[in-house]
Enzyme design. Structure first.
Site, mmCIF file in Angstrom:
data_model
loop_
_atom_site.group_PDB
_atom_site.id
_atom_site.type_symbol
_atom_site.label_atom_id
_atom_site.label_comp_id
_atom_site.label_asym_id
_atom_site.label_seq_id
_atom_site.Cartn_x
_atom_site.Cartn_y
_atom_site.Cartn_z
ATOM 1 N N SER A 9 124.474 -21.591 22.520
ATOM 2 C CA SER A 9 124.441 -20.705 21.354
ATOM 3 C C SER A 9 125.263 -19.463 21.655
ATOM 4 C CB SER A 9 123.000 -20.294 21.036
ATOM 5 O OG SER A 9 122.565 -19.295 21.955
ATOM 6 N N ASP A 10 125.698 -18.764 20.642
ATOM 7 C CA ASP A 10 126.326 -17.464 20.857
ATOM 8 C C ASP A 10 125.222 -16.424 21.061
ATOM 9 O OD1 ASP A 10 128.217 -15.466 21.119
ATOM 10 O OD2 ASP A 10 129.321 -16.011 19.323
ATOM 11 N N HIS A 11 125.646 -15.247 21.444
ATOM 12 C CA HIS A 11 124.747 -14.160 21.819
ATOM 13 C C HIS A 11 123.795 -13.822 20.665
ATOM 14 C CE1 HIS A 11 123.463 -10.236 23.286
ATOM 15 N NE2 HIS A 11 124.119 -10.430 24.413
ATOM 16 N N GLY A 12 122.498 -14.006 20.893
ATOM 17 C CA GLY A 12 121.491 -13.625 19.906
ATOM 18 C C GLY A 12 121.337 -14.558 18.732
ATOM 19 N N ALA A 13 122.008 -15.714 18.761
ATOM 20 C CA ALA A 13 122.041 -16.590 17.585
ATOM 21 C C ALA A 13 120.687 -17.194 17.243
ATOM 22 C CB ALA A 13 123.063 -17.710 17.803
#
Length: 756
Positions: free
Chosen positions: A277-281
């Site tokens: 996942s991307d950061h904080g997704a």
């Protein structure tokens, strides 16, 4: 001959058996490891953590030793990296860590931003960037990076176009493929191998309005024909990790999109690597409205196909509970964990966890010892520069001229590095002013004036100062700065003005609605033009800008992007003719924001502009031309070239091919490099096809009046597209072949693909 054939057959068979045995050994190893791991330890492998905030280094080290962290990102210093890996080997099952960082366009030595790298249209230059980046990163002890970014974008309002390779599927795919191959090497066990993470899957560059993190909505045909192509190419090249977009795709966030992450990525493309996942997704799925709370967001992400949570907040907290409640199965967690363990196994980390790690690593020595890498950076940087205008052959300049170097970016060390250059050092960068002074015969003949701030708007500088050091703000009155610049210009033979954007204006979460230069810079250029001195405008920017007025004002114009550590020297090389510019634009430059999206490979319409007897009722604007100011593939040279070409046949079989032979001649008086571009058009098909599609490009360097042949081979695969039944086929019929020096070329010949 028989002995040779027998030897080759036995050799291939032996390699096949070794591969089977290796695969079986890996499976046995990981099966045994998984059987010993608790659910909490398995979840630990799915967590990618960054030190900072409430997670102090000591807390992170304790979690690593407990087996609760599988990877670290954003730590690039020793002895911290060695200490982290030491603690991982004290964890219950001694599973080593992934150690990652964003290495987008260089690590310690910063190369041009990716849009600039794409402007080289030079496979060797692209490979050099990837090789040096991997070499420096692995020397620092890192083993994985979050690159390349292959998001296709046709909207320069989006700030992250600076990180990508432009508007075209083929050019972007070639750049992404080369990054993967050159960073990862032939084997992940190579000590210089840096695992790549292709991103952001998918359609992140197509966010509505060019607004960061916004939604995307697109037909499957357009996805598969254009926007998904670069991701697929990078995966086919061997990228072992893919990072998921923060955007929604057709109403479903990519992080929660089972069709995207499982049906397409796993089942259709057979990707067996790690999905991050991307950061904080994960948390953001709540805001998207597809998860009721954090626990539900974890469930949704795992069900969709996410393996690893970047900057994880919730996996460790909720996955064991979700498994216990039967909302997730342990098989699903095992599957995600297996992907991570297989990657670490293939990297050789279980045998050599400390590869390239050195707690006594001296970073100062690393920086002092990179002369050769700086030479590479300078070479790539000058290949990235695009000559947009050169009236009366003003360029190249003489090294004996008096030159006024003017503008808010002319002496900015931070800005020339561009975005995503955190491991680089601004104090080691060469600014344009410095590069020019180093190149001329008498540095005293060079005058400098700041001229104007990037903008008169204090809010812009507040924005730029949020997370980084902004470009210099000069508090002197506007008229004082302007008068100083005018005086400098009047006493010079020629003016070189450096204008554009601060690097922070072309970055993540730096979307713009107005792509013109700020009023402060326009005012400066108008005043400089009024002096009557020849005006060279050198652009420093991370996206296409709207430059109609500036193009008219300039006697010569260079697109220099943000060129990196050696940027100033590279600019001087081009200004003074030590290097003849050969760069080509990887994105169209709109005349105005109203044209967006403007790109060369658009579909035709039923009423294309110029249709006979249709009057005003055609596809056009009444207040603007349809065409961009600068088209895709455009770039001038200090010499001139001519080209003509022939086809080997005017008919091609479904299982055959066709050779295009172009004769290129340097008709000017100076040696130069030209990029020969091949475009195809499927004239009639079951669905509307683009007016042109790039299918090949080659670099050729010729001395004055020298000729050379450039060959392209057209194969049936190059003619395939997703038809009206969503089948990937080449349909029989006529095709136009265009060969030239940019996407507007009219040099055309036709062949027919036969129906076998």
């Amino acid at each position: 001959m028989k002995k040779i054939i027998l030897f080759l057959t036995l050799s291939l068979f032996s390699n096949f058996i070794l591969a089977i045995n290796s695969s079986e050994s890996k499976k046995v190893f990981i099966d045994e490891l998984l059987s010993k791991m608790t659910i909490k330890q398995k979840v630990g492998q799915l967590r990618l953590i960054s030190v900072g905030g409430e997670l102090s280094l000591d807390k992170v080290l304790d979690q690593i030793e407990a087996g609760e962290i599988g990877g670290i990102f954003n730590t690039i210093v020793e002895p911290d990296l060695s200490n982290m890996q030491d603690r991982a080997l004290k964890s219950p099952h001694k599973i080593p860590l992934l150690l990652g960082f964003d290495i987008i366009h260089g690590h310690r030595t910063i190369f041009p931003i990716n849009l600039g790298i794409a402007s080289t249209w030079d496979r060797e230059a692209i490979a050099k960037v990837a090789q040096v980046s991997a070499d420096e990163a692995t020397s620092d002890g890192l083993n994985i990076t979050w690159a390349p970014m292959v998001d296709l974008s046709r909207d320069p309002r989006w700030g992250r176009v600076s990180e990508g390779f432009g508007e075209d599927p083929y050019l972007t795919s070639e750049a992404g493929r080369i990054f993967v191959e050159q960073m990862q090497k032939q084997s992940l066990t190579d000590t210089k191998s840096l695992v790549t993470t292709v991103k952001h899957f998918a359609l992140y560059g197509a966010v509505e309005g060019g607004r960061e993190y916004n939604s995307t909505d697109m037909s499957e045909r357009k996805m598969f024909q254009e926007y998904l192509v670069p991701y697929k190419s990078a995966i086919d090249a061997g990228s072992r990790v893919i990072m998921v977009s923060l955007a929604s795709v057709n109403g479903i966030p990519a992080t929660a999109n089972h069709w995207l992450l499982t049906d397409v990525l796993r089942n259709q493309w057979h990707f067996n690597g790690v999905v991050i996942s991307d950061h904080g997704a994960i948390r953001e799925l709540i805001n998207h409205g597809v998860a009721s709370d954090a626990k539900d967001a974890v469930r949704v992400a795992i069900k969709a196909g996410i393996d690893v949570s970047m900057n994880d907040e919730f996996f460790l907290q909720f996955i064991p509970e979700l498994v216990e409640q039967g909302l997730l199965s342990e098989d699903e967690i095992n599957n995600a964990c297996r992907h991570v363990l297989e990657l670490k196994y293939d990297m050789g980390l279980f045998k050599n966890a400390h590869r390239n790690l050195d707690p006594n690593l001296d970073i100062e020595t690393m920086f002092a010892d990179n002369r050769l890498h700086r030479e590479d950076a300078r070479d790539v940087a000058r290949r990235s520069i695009v000559l947009l205008k050169n009236e009366h052959n003003l360029l190249p300049l003489s090294k004996n001229q008096k030159i006024a170097v003017i503008g808010p970016l002319a002496d900015s060390k931070r800005d020339i590095l561009g975005s995503w250059s955190a491991a680089g050092r601004a104090n080691l960068a060469v600014t344009p002013l410095e590069g020019i002074k180093l190149a001329v015969n008498d540095p005293k003949a060079i005058s400098y004036a700041f001229g104007a701030n990037l903008s008169d708007d204090p809010e812009l500088f507040n924005f730029l100062n949020l997370y980084d050091v902004a470009t210099k703000f000069d508090s002197r009155p506007v008229n004082v700065m302007l008068d100083e610049a005018i005086e400098s210009a009047k006493n010079a033979d020629v003016i070189v003005a450096f204008v554009g954007e601060a690097q922070g204006m072309a970055h993540e979460s730096s979307s713009r609605t107005d792509l013109s230069l700020a009023a402060s810079q326009k005012r400066l250029l108008t005043a400089l033009k009024a002096t009557g001195k020849p005006l060279v405008i050198a652009l420093m920017n991370g996206r296409p800008l709207t430059l109609v007025d500036e193009f008219q004002q300039a006697d010569a114009m260079l697109e220099t992007w943000f060129l990196g550590t050696e940027g100033g020297n590279a600019i001087a090389d081009v200004l003074f003719g030590d290097y003849n510019p050969s760069g080509k634009l990887p994105m169209s430059f709109p005349r105005n924001v109203g044209q967006i999206p403007v790109y060369y490979s658009h579909l035709n319409t039923g009423r294309p502009r110029g249709t006979i007897n249709m009057g005003k009722y055609t596809t056009s604007y009444f207040d603007s031309p349809n065409e961009p100011l600068f088209p895709f593939g455009y770039g001038l040279n200090y010499t001139d070239f001519s080209i003509n070409f022939v086809l080997s046949t005017n008919e091609m079989k479904q299982d055959g091919n066709l050779t295009v032979t172009a004769i290129v001649e340097n008709t000017g008086d100076r040696e130069g490099t030209q990029i020969v571009q091949l475009y195809l058009q499927d004239i009639t098909a079951s669905v509307s096809r683009p007016v042109k599609e790039l299918k090949g490009f080659e670099k050729v360097t010729l001395k004055s009046h020298e000729k050379a042949e450039v060959k392209f081979v057209i194969t049936p695969e190059m003619l395939k597209f997703w038809n009206d039944k969503m089948q990937f086929v080449a349909e029989p019929g006529k095709f136009n072949v265009f060969v030239g020096f940019d996407s507007t070329t009219k040099n055309v010949q036709t062949f027919t693909l036969l129906d076998n």
